[in-house]
Design an enzyme around this catalytic site. Sequence first.
Site, PDB file in Angstrom:
ATOM      1  N   GLU A   1       0.818  -1.218   0.000  1.00 56.49           N
ATOM      2  CA  GLU A   1       0.000   0.000   0.000  1.00 56.49           C
ATOM      3  C   GLU A   1       0.854   1.272   0.000  1.00 56.49           C
ATOM      4  OE1 GLU A   1      -3.812  -0.551   2.439  1.00 56.49           O
ATOM      5  OE2 GLU A   1      -2.384  -1.888   3.380  1.00 56.49           O
TER       6      GLU A   1
ATOM      7  N   SER B   1      -5.980  -3.086   2.285  1.00 60.13           N
ATOM      8  CA  SER B   1      -6.586  -2.581   1.047  1.00 60.13           C
ATOM      9  C   SER B   1      -6.984  -3.700   0.094  1.00 60.13           C
ATOM     10  CB  SER B   1      -5.627  -1.613   0.340  1.00 60.13           C
ATOM     11  OG  SER B   1      -5.735  -0.341   0.896  1.00 60.13           O
TER      12      SER B   1
ATOM     13  N   SER C   1     -11.428   8.324   0.745  1.00 61.14           N
ATOM     14  CA  SER C   1     -11.378   7.487   1.943  1.00 61.14           C
ATOM     15  C   SER C   1     -12.565   7.761   2.867  1.00 61.14           C
ATOM     16  CB  SER C   1     -10.068   7.715   2.707  1.00 61.14           C
ATOM     17  OG  SER C   1      -8.967   7.284   1.938  1.00 61.14           O
TER      18      SER C   1
END
EC number: 6.3.2.4
Length: 359
Positions: free
Chosen positions: A24, A196, A330
Amino acid sequence: MMKRRCKTDMKKNVAVIFGGRSSEHEVSCVSAATVIRSLDENKYNVILVGITRGGRWLLVDKLKDIEDGSWRESKVNAVISPDTQDQALVLLAEGTYRLQPVDVIFPVLHGLNGEDGTIQGLFEMAQIPYVGCGVLASAVSMDKVYTKIIVEDLGIRQAEFVHIRRSDLARMEETLDRAEAKLSYPMFVKPSRAGSSVGVSKAENREELAAALVKAAEHDRNILVEETIVGREVECAVLGGKEVKASGVGEILAAADFYDYDAKYNNAESKTVIDPPMPEETREEIRKSAAEIFKAVDGYGLSRVDFFIADNGEVVFNEINTLPGFTSISMYPMLWAAQGIETPALADELIRLAEERFE
């Protein structure tokens, strides 16, 4: 109580650490840019530290260097001194060094070596206040298998699962039999400590399950195989230290069959909805369970807790993320913005909580 040095400059020295060696890495850089923009320059001297994929710690000059990727060319190393008398970064360049005092560290690191308790241990050794969960909460929450063991003790409904180790794949047929004995197809297969949705697959049959296990094993030695929960994907943000509060609820509308890495970051059709329609008792159950799980893992500062609302209306816990993303898409900052806490105020509160923990 930790001794803090005397400051003539009333601004706090905040070191934002980003990048890292996990899968990530790029998401961390984008999140860091959002956090940096939110930090009030009248309150903070912001020091930027990037960790390359290869593990080099570099002093970064400015935000633009993160945005264009040139930060990786920095010639100045910046590492945290573990000496509690320093409470500083050691800056090394051209054979010389100097200490850069740090009041608070704001780690914007996702995945392995970023939110798994390892770097948090370094912060603890240095005795520098830092944003987010501590060593235990970070390590446990990063590992999906052990999170499930803790949540099981709370009596909160979660997907049935089978724990498989990479070494089990040497006996693939036996391993597949074990998964099939407990779970029905389709099954979700996840690396236990990847974030993720990296390395996550949906298996519709035995052949796909074998392939999914091999894929997950590329990312972790522990693998989680779960029952499929058919329903809505929702998330709740948690914030606090001594007192914990939960945000409203957000919903994920994934463009793909499930919300994998590509659907999350590369597919513009994926959407997030803040405060979607649902029965009020369902919303309250999600908020209550999110706070309970956060406390059970010894959470501190921030976390995002993910759930399903099954087609039968049942709330099912999915996972907890102790350093959620801060990108423009997000859910964590969006949920608090909906509660009237914009990202600059959220950053201020997270820094305040970091210092409060060390008082």
